[in-house]
Design an enzyme around this catalytic site. Sequence first.
Site, PDB file in Angstrom:
ATOM      1  N   ASP A 164       0.843  -1.191   0.000  1.00  0.00           N
ATOM      2  CA  ASP A 164       0.000   0.000   0.000  1.00  0.00           C
ATOM      3  C   ASP A 164       0.883   1.247   0.000  1.00  0.00           C
ATOM      4  O   ASP A 164       1.637   1.475   0.949  1.00  0.00           O
ATOM      5  CB  ASP A 164      -0.893  -0.004   1.248  1.00  0.00           C
ATOM      6  CG  ASP A 164      -1.873   1.164   1.253  1.00  0.00           C
ATOM      7  OD1 ASP A 164      -2.932   1.048   0.613  1.00  0.00           O
ATOM      8  OD2 ASP A 164      -1.558   2.207   1.870  1.00  0.00           O
TER       9      ASP A 164
ATOM     10  N   TYR B 192       2.932   9.837  -0.043  1.00  0.00           N
ATOM     11  CA  TYR B 192       4.065   9.269   0.697  1.00  0.00           C
ATOM     12  C   TYR B 192       5.399   9.511  -0.025  1.00  0.00           C
ATOM     13  O   TYR B 192       6.454   9.290   0.564  1.00  0.00           O
ATOM     14  CB  TYR B 192       3.889   7.758   0.924  1.00  0.00           C
ATOM     15  CG  TYR B 192       2.580   7.328   1.549  1.00  0.00           C
ATOM     16  CD1 TYR B 192       1.736   8.242   2.176  1.00  0.00           C
ATOM     17  CD2 TYR B 192       2.175   5.998   1.511  1.00  0.00           C
ATOM     18  CE1 TYR B 192       0.533   7.841   2.721  1.00  0.00           C
ATOM     19  CE2 TYR B 192       0.970   5.591   2.072  1.00  0.00           C
ATOM     20  CZ  TYR B 192       0.150   6.522   2.662  1.00  0.00           C
ATOM     21  OH  TYR B 192      -1.048   6.116   3.207  1.00  0.00           O
TER      22      TYR B 192
HETATM   23  N1  NAP Z   1      -5.553   6.198   3.701  1.00  0.00           N
HETATM   24  C1  NAP Z   1      -5.046   6.886   4.692  1.00  0.00           C
HETATM   25  O1  NAP Z   1      -5.409   8.054   4.938  1.00  0.00           O
HETATM   26  C2  NAP Z   1      -3.990   6.252   5.530  1.00  0.00           C
HETATM   27  C3  NAP Z   1      -3.579   6.879   6.729  1.00  0.00           C
HETATM   28  C4  NAP Z   1      -2.603   6.247   7.499  1.00  0.00           C
HETATM   29  C5  NAP Z   1      -2.085   5.031   7.079  1.00  0.00           C
HETATM   30  N2  NAP Z   1      -2.469   4.469   5.893  1.00  0.00           N
HETATM   31  C6  NAP Z   1      -1.901   3.182   5.412  1.00  0.00           C
HETATM   32  O2  NAP Z   1      -1.989   2.221   6.445  1.00  0.00           O
HETATM   33  C7  NAP Z   1      -0.687   1.736   6.753  1.00  0.00           C
HETATM   34  C8  NAP Z   1      -0.571   1.368   8.209  1.00  0.00           C
HETATM   35  O3  NAP Z   1      -0.841   2.473   9.043  1.00  0.00           O
HETATM   36  P1  NAP Z   1       0.277   3.293   9.840  1.00  0.00           P
HETATM   37  O4  NAP Z   1       1.574   3.099   9.170  1.00  0.00           O
HETATM   38  O5  NAP Z   1      -0.195   4.688  10.005  1.00  0.00           O
HETATM   39  O6  NAP Z   1       0.259   2.663  11.289  1.00  0.00           O
HETATM   40  P2  NAP Z   1       0.429   1.180  11.913  1.00  0.00           P
HETATM   41  O7  NAP Z   1       0.724   0.182  10.852  1.00  0.00           O
HETATM   42  O8  NAP Z   1      -0.752   0.971  12.791  1.00  0.00           O
HETATM   43  O9  NAP Z   1       1.690   1.377  12.874  1.00  0.00           O
HETATM   44  C9  NAP Z   1       2.974   1.613  12.384  1.00  0.00           C
HETATM   45  C10 NAP Z   1       3.859   1.868  13.607  1.00  0.00           C
HETATM   46  O10 NAP Z   1       3.855   0.719  14.439  1.00  0.00           O
HETATM   47  C11 NAP Z   1       5.182   0.240  14.635  1.00  0.00           C
HETATM   48  N3  NAP Z   1       5.112  -1.238  14.569  1.00  0.00           N
HETATM   49  C12 NAP Z   1       4.878  -2.007  13.484  1.00  0.00           C
HETATM   50  N4  NAP Z   1       4.853  -3.304  13.801  1.00  0.00           N
HETATM   51  C13 NAP Z   1       5.088  -3.380  15.137  1.00  0.00           C
HETATM   52  C14 NAP Z   1       5.204  -4.450  16.037  1.00  0.00           C
HETATM   53  N5  NAP Z   1       5.085  -5.718  15.624  1.00  0.00           N
HETATM   54  N6  NAP Z   1       5.447  -4.170  17.348  1.00  0.00           N
HETATM   55  C15 NAP Z   1       5.556  -2.892  17.768  1.00  0.00           C
HETATM   56  N7  NAP Z   1       5.463  -1.807  16.949  1.00  0.00           N
HETATM   57  C16 NAP Z   1       5.233  -2.065  15.636  1.00  0.00           C
HETATM   58  C17 NAP Z   1       6.016   0.828  13.511  1.00  0.00           C
HETATM   59  O11 NAP Z   1       7.350   1.063  13.934  1.00  0.00           O
HETATM   60  P3  NAP Z   1       8.666   0.804  13.025  1.00  0.00           P
HETATM   61  O12 NAP Z   1       8.352   1.158  11.597  1.00  0.00           O
HETATM   62  O13 NAP Z   1       9.669   1.738  13.657  1.00  0.00           O
HETATM   63  O14 NAP Z   1       9.036  -0.639  13.197  1.00  0.00           O
HETATM   64  C18 NAP Z   1       5.301   2.155  13.258  1.00  0.00           C
HETATM   65  O15 NAP Z   1       5.737   3.136  14.175  1.00  0.00           O
HETATM   66  C19 NAP Z   1       0.210   2.921   6.357  1.00  0.00           C
HETATM   67  O16 NAP Z   1       1.561   2.580   6.299  1.00  0.00           O
HETATM   68  C20 NAP Z   1      -0.422   3.297   5.055  1.00  0.00           C
HETATM   69  O17 NAP Z   1      -0.046   2.374   4.032  1.00  0.00           O
HETATM   70  C21 NAP Z   1      -3.431   5.061   5.137  1.00  0.00           C
END
Ligand code: NAP
Length: 282
Positions: A46, A51
């Site tokens: 994704d 980004y």
């Molecule tokens: N459409 C939209 O408006 C929108 C908005 C936000 C996100 N998104 C999409 O959704 C995806 C996921 O959301 P997100 O990146 O915001 O948040 P998330 O996946 O809920 O959390 C990512 C965070 O959690 C940490 N993490 C990941 N796996 C972990 C684990 N096993 N244990 C502990 N910490 C962990 C990561 O740290 P490290 O990287 O330092 O390991 C990072 O800081 C995004 O990357 C994007 O593709 C879309």
Amino acid sequence: MSQTPVITLNDGATIPQLGFGTYKIAPDQTAAAVRTALEVGYRHIDTAQMYRNEQGVGQAIREAGIDRADVFVTSKLNNGFHEPDDARRAFDDTLAALGFDYVDLFLIHWPLPTRYDGDFVSTWRTLEEFKSDGRTRSIGVSNFQVAHLERLARETDTTPAVNQVEVHPFFGNDEVRTYGRTHGIVTEAWAPLARGAMADDPEATRIARAVGRSAAQVVLRWHLQRGDVVFPKSVTPQRISENFAVFDFALGDAEMDALSALDKGEAGRTGANPDQFDNLNT
Ligand SMILES: NC(=O)c1ccc[n+]([C@@H]2O[C@H](COP(=O)([O-])OP(=O)(O)OC[C@H]3O[C@@H](n4cnc5c(N)ncnc54)[C@H](OP(=O)(O)O)[C@@H]3O)[C@@H](O)[C@H]2O)c1
């Protein structure tokens, strides 16, 4: 090669239920992170124009030597490009940055109901063009509230294949999810780990100890058992692997209910409320 379940979308395409998120991965770190994810077995990535890392996503997929058809790639239209001609140019740029002649799924990133005279309908019709010319296999929306989805249903011919919205145990977003379920729109849960906060949550940690897993794995399982698509983001190789190892255990009803009970309603959001969000410059 992957044991990831697939979900069939309303246009007949299939999407792996677990993918890899790339928000906040710096452009120069993206190819390495996506390469690790592909090695672990992820086949769904994704990304978004916002980004600024589409190039690294395409590069990693090409360098992995995986058939393009074997990886599901999503990107999203940035907020400054909702006017149809801008959207057409921006979509060309997405394909050029990825280095592919199609994406699997292209989304309107935010509805921006207070911008563009409230018109996201002409933007949606432009995405319909991209689908009919075959340059995206499926089209969908992101951050759409029920009223926005109802408007598309009234005024256009194509039901979004997905709605990518914030969902995690602190913010269940059930009204939007229920609308999707009853209208054939798959919910993709963004920030599935509440941006990492779920990994430290005491209740998730208690359940994790009981089932012999990590809190992050337990929360990803909760999403998968609710039927949503998820793509946790990490730049940490050990976490990228950990987040993919969620298909050999299951949560019972009591554990599912205990996580659902963490819902704080609006206070649980980590991101903006889509009715108010109006930033064109992200
Ligand atoms: N459409 C939209 O408006 C929108 C908005 C936000 C996100 N998104 C999409 O959704 C995806 C996921 O959301 P997100 O990146 O915001 O948040 P998330 O996946 O809920 O959390 C990512 C965070 O959690 C940490 N993490 C990941 N796996 C972990 C684990 N096993 N244990 C502990 N910490 C962990 C990561 O740290 P490290 O990287 O330092 O390991 C990072 O800081 C995004 O990357 C994007 O593709 C879309």
